[in-house]
Design a protein around this motif. Structure first.
Motif, PDB file in Angstrom:
ATOM      1  N   UNK A   1      79.475 -11.129  31.833  1.00  0.00           N
ATOM      2  CA  UNK A   1      78.373 -11.625  31.019  1.00  0.00           C
ATOM      3  C   UNK A   1      77.552 -10.486  30.422  1.00  0.00           C
ATOM      4  N   UNK A   2      77.279 -10.529  29.124  1.00  0.00           N
ATOM      5  CA  UNK A   2      76.327  -9.572  28.540  1.00  0.00           C
ATOM      6  C   UNK A   2      74.918  -9.806  29.067  1.00  0.00           C
ATOM      7  N   UNK A   3      74.142  -8.720  29.136  1.00  0.00           N
ATOM      8  CA  UNK A   3      72.729  -8.824  29.473  1.00  0.00           C
ATOM      9  C   UNK A   3      71.889  -8.906  28.216  1.00  0.00           C
ATOM     10  N   UNK A   4      70.587  -8.804  28.408  1.00  0.00           N
ATOM     11  CA  UNK A   4      69.672  -8.922  27.283  1.00  0.00           C
ATOM     12  C   UNK A   4      69.852  -7.788  26.277  1.00  0.00           C
ATOM     13  N   UNK A   5      70.085  -6.564  26.764  1.00  0.00           N
ATOM     14  CA  UNK A   5      70.182  -5.415  25.875  1.00  0.00           C
ATOM     15  C   UNK A   5      71.497  -4.650  26.002  1.00  0.00           C
ATOM     16  N   UNK A   6      72.301  -4.970  26.986  1.00  0.00           N
ATOM     17  CA  UNK A   6      73.567  -4.265  27.191  1.00  0.00           C
ATOM     18  C   UNK A   6      74.683  -5.293  27.331  1.00  0.00           C
ATOM     19  N   UNK A   7      75.736  -5.223  26.528  1.00  0.00           N
ATOM     20  CA  UNK A   7      75.974  -4.249  25.463  1.00  0.00           C
ATOM     21  C   UNK A   7      75.011  -4.438  24.290  1.00  0.00           C
TER      22      UNK A   7
ATOM     23  N   UNK B   1      83.550  -3.575  25.253  1.00  0.00           N
ATOM     24  CA  UNK B   1      83.693  -4.785  26.058  1.00  0.00           C
ATOM     25  C   UNK B   1      84.060  -5.947  25.150  1.00  0.00           C
ATOM     26  N   UNK B   2      84.560  -7.016  25.775  1.00  0.00           N
ATOM     27  CA  UNK B   2      84.944  -8.215  25.029  1.00  0.00           C
ATOM     28  C   UNK B   2      84.847  -9.421  25.948  1.00  0.00           C
ATOM     29  N   UNK B   3      84.612 -10.579  25.352  1.00  0.00           N
ATOM     30  CA  UNK B   3      84.547 -11.851  26.073  1.00  0.00           C
ATOM     31  C   UNK B   3      85.306 -12.907  25.290  1.00  0.00           C
ATOM     32  N   UNK B   4      86.165 -13.636  25.984  1.00  0.00           N
ATOM     33  CA  UNK B   4      86.912 -14.736  25.371  1.00  0.00           C
ATOM     34  C   UNK B   4      87.614 -14.302  24.081  1.00  0.00           C
ATOM     35  N   UNK B   5      88.166 -13.092  24.106  1.00  0.00           N
ATOM     36  CA  UNK B   5      88.912 -12.585  22.969  1.00  0.00           C
ATOM     37  C   UNK B   5      88.065 -12.031  21.846  1.00  0.00           C
ATOM     38  N   UNK B   6      86.767 -12.038  21.970  1.00  0.00           N
ATOM     39  CA  UNK B   6      85.869 -11.560  20.908  1.00  0.00           C
ATOM     40  C   UNK B   6      85.217 -10.254  21.348  1.00  0.00           C
TER      41      UNK B   6
ATOM     42  N   UNK C   1      78.785 -13.122  21.785  1.00  0.00           N
ATOM     43  CA  UNK C   1      77.958 -14.223  22.288  1.00  0.00           C
ATOM     44  C   UNK C   1      77.040 -13.628  23.350  1.00  0.00           C
ATOM     45  N   UNK C   2      75.752 -13.609  23.106  1.00  0.00           N
ATOM     46  CA  UNK C   2      74.819 -13.026  24.076  1.00  0.00           C
ATOM     47  C   UNK C   2      74.720 -13.900  25.320  1.00  0.00           C
ATOM     48  N   UNK C   3      74.740 -15.204  25.128  1.00  0.00           N
ATOM     49  CA  UNK C   3      74.740 -16.105  26.273  1.00  0.00           C
ATOM     50  C   UNK C   3      73.416 -16.150  26.998  1.00  0.00           C
TER      51      UNK C   3
ATOM     52  N   UNK D   1      91.861 -18.716  32.217  1.00  0.00           N
ATOM     53  CA  UNK D   1      90.560 -18.127  32.516  1.00  0.00           C
ATOM     54  C   UNK D   1      89.756 -17.988  31.228  1.00  0.00           C
ATOM     55  N   UNK D   2      88.530 -18.458  31.257  1.00  0.00           N
ATOM     56  CA  UNK D   2      87.578 -18.246  30.165  1.00  0.00           C
ATOM     57  C   UNK D   2      86.228 -17.904  30.779  1.00  0.00           C
ATOM     58  N   UNK D   3      85.358 -17.338  29.957  1.00  0.00           N
ATOM     59  CA  UNK D   3      83.996 -17.028  30.410  1.00  0.00           C
ATOM     60  C   UNK D   3      83.105 -18.192  29.997  1.00  0.00           C
ATOM     61  N   UNK D   4      82.590 -18.965  30.948  1.00  0.00           N
ATOM     62  CA  UNK D   4      81.745 -20.112  30.585  1.00  0.00           C
ATOM     63  C   UNK D   4      80.323 -19.660  30.267  1.00  0.00           C
ATOM     64  N   UNK D   5      79.839 -20.006  29.070  1.00  0.00           N
ATOM     65  CA  UNK D   5      78.501 -19.609  28.656  1.00  0.00           C
ATOM     66  C   UNK D   5      77.511 -20.765  28.675  1.00  0.00           C
ATOM     67  N   UNK D   6      77.952 -21.982  28.930  1.00  0.00           N
ATOM     68  CA  UNK D   6      77.053 -23.142  28.860  1.00  0.00           C
ATOM     69  C   UNK D   6      75.970 -23.031  29.934  1.00  0.00           C
TER      70      UNK D   6
END
Length: 436
Positions: free
Chosen positions: A215-221, A257-262, A226-228, A431-436
Motif C-alpha cells: 500500500x502507498x502511504x500519504x507521501x511515499x511513493x 513500485x507498482x500495484x495491480x499492474x500499474x 492509486x493512493x488508496x 492476488x490483487x491489492x484491495x483498496x476498498x
C-alpha cells in the motif's frame, strides 16, 4: 492704550516680548554652510552613511528573503496532514524542501549515529523480549484442503551464543492455525557475540497460507497510480494477520513500485525488487524489466541492491560496505536500526528488524534465518515496524514485535505517511491489492 502698545514693543515691564522680526535675526554662520556642503560632497560623511546603509540592506535582503521563504515553507509543510512526530516531520522538511537538505540530514545522521553507536561487550541478557503466542504446535495433516500444499515449519534459528536463552530462535505462532498450519511465525535471537545486548526480531510468512498487499502511504511513493486509504482498508481488517514497513524512499535510489499492474514510480533495472505474482508466488529479483511491470505481477517494491543472493552475501558488501548503494551518505557501516526482507528456499517471506546493525550484519542475520535472497528495507529508529494481530471480541488486537517507542501499535490502522505491507488470510482467485 498707547502706553500698553509701547510696553509690548519695548519688551519691558512684564518680561514678555514679541518674536523678533526676520530683519532682527542673526545671519547664518558661513562655517555652518561650508560644513553642510562638505557633508553632501561625494566623499562626505552623509554620503558614506547612506552607502553603508545601502550595503547593509543589500547584504541583509537575501537573508531576509530566505528567512521569509523558510518560515512560509516550514509552516505550510507542518500544517499538512501527517502521521509523524513533529521532530521527524521537521527533518523530512529539511530533506525534501531545503536545497542540499538530503545531504545535510544524511551527514548529520552519520555523525550522530557514529557517536552513539553501541559499544562492544556489556552484560549478558538474562531473557529475551516475549514474542508470539504459546500455542501448541500443530503439524501439517490431512486437515489441510486438497489444493493447498502444507508448508513445513522453518527449522529453529540456531543460537549464536553457546548458552541460549529460553525460547531463543524458537518459532512461535501469532494466532490460530490456518488449514492446519501457522500462517505467521515470529522469534528473536542475539545475533553477534561482540554485542550481547543486541536482539534481532524475525517473522516468517507462509506463502501458501497468506497473501500480501503493498500500500502507498500519504507521501511515499511520491506518485501513486492509486493512493488508496494509506492504511489497511476497513473492509479487509477481518483477515489481517500482520503489517510491516516498506523500503528506502523513491528518491534514495530510484526505488520504483507498482500495484495491480500499474506503475507508481518507474522501476530501475538492477535494483532488488520484492514481487508477488498474481498466482501467489513471492520472489526477490534483480529487476531487468524496464520502468513498468508485466500483467503477471500483483505488486512490486524496490529497495537498493540485493544484500544476499543465492544464499551468499553480496560480494560488494565486503568490497565497499560504506557505498551509497547501502543507504547513501549514511552508508552501510553505521550501526543503526535496520530492517530487511528475504525469501527462503521454499518461497516463504522472512522479515527482520534489529538495532545496532550494519548492512553486513543485517545480511548475515537474514542469511542465518534461512533467506537465500534478501534486500535491505528502511533503516533508523523511526521506521522499523512489525505488527501482528489477533481478532478479539472488540476487534483487532495489535502487538508490536520489537519495541519502537516512536511508533504506535495502531500504525497502519490510521493513515500513514510511508508505504507499507499488509499480510492477509488468502482469498480464492488471483492476488490483487484491495483498496476498498
Amino acid at each position: 492704550m498707547i502706553g500698553w502698545r509701547g510696553l509690548r514693543r519695548s519688551g519691558s515691564g512684564s518680561g514678555v516680548s514679541a518674536p523678533p522680526d526676520a530683519a532682527d535675526s542673526p545671519p547664518v554662520s558661513a562655517s555652518l554652510v561650508q560644513g553642510a556642503a562638505r557633508e553632501e560632497q561625494p566623499g562626505g560623511p552623509a554620503v558614506r552613511r547612506r552607502r553603508r546603509r545601502q550595503r547593509v540592506l543589500l547584504i541583509a535582503a537575501p537573508f531576509l528573503v530566505v528567512l521569509v521563504w523558510a518560515m512560509v515553507s516550514y509552516t505550510v509543510w507542518m500544517l499538512q496532514p501527517t502521521s509523524m512526530q513533529w521532530n521527524v516531520r521537521s527533518v523530512e522538511w529539511v530533506r525534501q524542501e531545503v536545497p542540499f537538505g538530503n545531504w545535510m540530514v544524511d551527514e548529520g545522521e552519520h555523525i550522530y549515529y557514529s557517536m552513539n553507536a553501541p559499544e562492544k561487550g556489556g552484560p549478558q541478557l538474562k531473557s529475551l523480549p516475549a514474542v508470539g503466542l504459546n500455542l501448541p504446535r500443530i503439524s501439517p495433516s490431512g486437515t489441510a484442503k486438497p489444493h493447498i500444499q502444507a508448508a513445513a515449519w522453518p527449522p529453529p534459528i540456531k543460537p549464536i551464543f553457546p548458552h541460549p536463552l529460553p525460547g531463543e530462535g524458537i518459532w512461535k505462532p501469532t494466532g490460530p492455525p490456518v488449514h492446519g498450519g501457522p500462517p505467521v511465525l515470529v522469534t528473536s535471537f542475539r545475533s553477534e557475540l561482540d554485542y550481547p545486548e543486541l536482539v534481532a526480531y524475525v517473522a516468517w510468512f507462509d506463502h501458501t497460507r497468506t497473501k500480501i498487499a503493498y500500500y502507498p502511504g500519504r507521501y511515499e511513493p511520491p506518485n501513486a497510480a492509486v493512493r488508496g486509504p494509506m492504511m489497511v482498508p476497513n473492509d479487509q481488517r477481518w483477515r489481517l494477520l500482520a503489517t510491516f514497513n516498506g523500503g528506502f524512499t523513491y528518491t534514495d535510489g530510484n526505488n520504483g513500485s507498482a500495484d495491480n499492474g500499474r506503475t507508481n514510480e518507474p522501476l530501475t533495472d538492477g535494483n532488488a525488487t520484492l514481487i508477488q505474482y498474481r498466482d501467489g508466488r513471492l520472489a526477490i529479483v534483480k529487476w531487468t524489466g524496464g520502468p513498468d511491470v508485466g500483467p503477471d505481477v500483483a505488486w512490486a517494491r524496490q529497495s537498493l541492491a540485493p544484500i544476499v543472493w543465492n544464499g551468499q552475501l553480496n560480494p560488494q558488501l565486503n568490497d565497499n560496505p560504506d557505498s551509497p548503494q547501502w543507504g547513501y551518505t549514511l552508508g552501510g557501516l553505521t550501526r543503526v536500526w535496520r530492517s530487511g526482507v528475504g525469501i527462503d528456499r521454499r518461497g516463504n517471506l522472512i522479515y527482520v528488524a534489529a538495532d545496532g546493525q550494519t548492512v553486513i550484519t543485517l545480511a548475515k542475520i537474514l542469511q542465518h534465518a534461512g533467506a537465500v535472497r534478501a534486500m535491505e528495507f528502511d533503516i533508523n529508529p523511526e521506521w522499523h515496524t512489525l505488527i501482528t494481530y489477533t481478532h478479539g471480541a472488540n476487534g483487532l488486537v495489535p502487538t508490536m514485535v520489537g519495541a519502537n517507542p516512536m511508533q504506535s501499535s495502531n500504525r497502519y490502522l490510521v493513515p500513514d505517511d510511508r508505504d507499507f505491507f499488509a499480510v492477509y488470510l488468502p482469498l480464492p482467485g488471483p492476488v490483487t491489492v484491495p483498496f476498498n
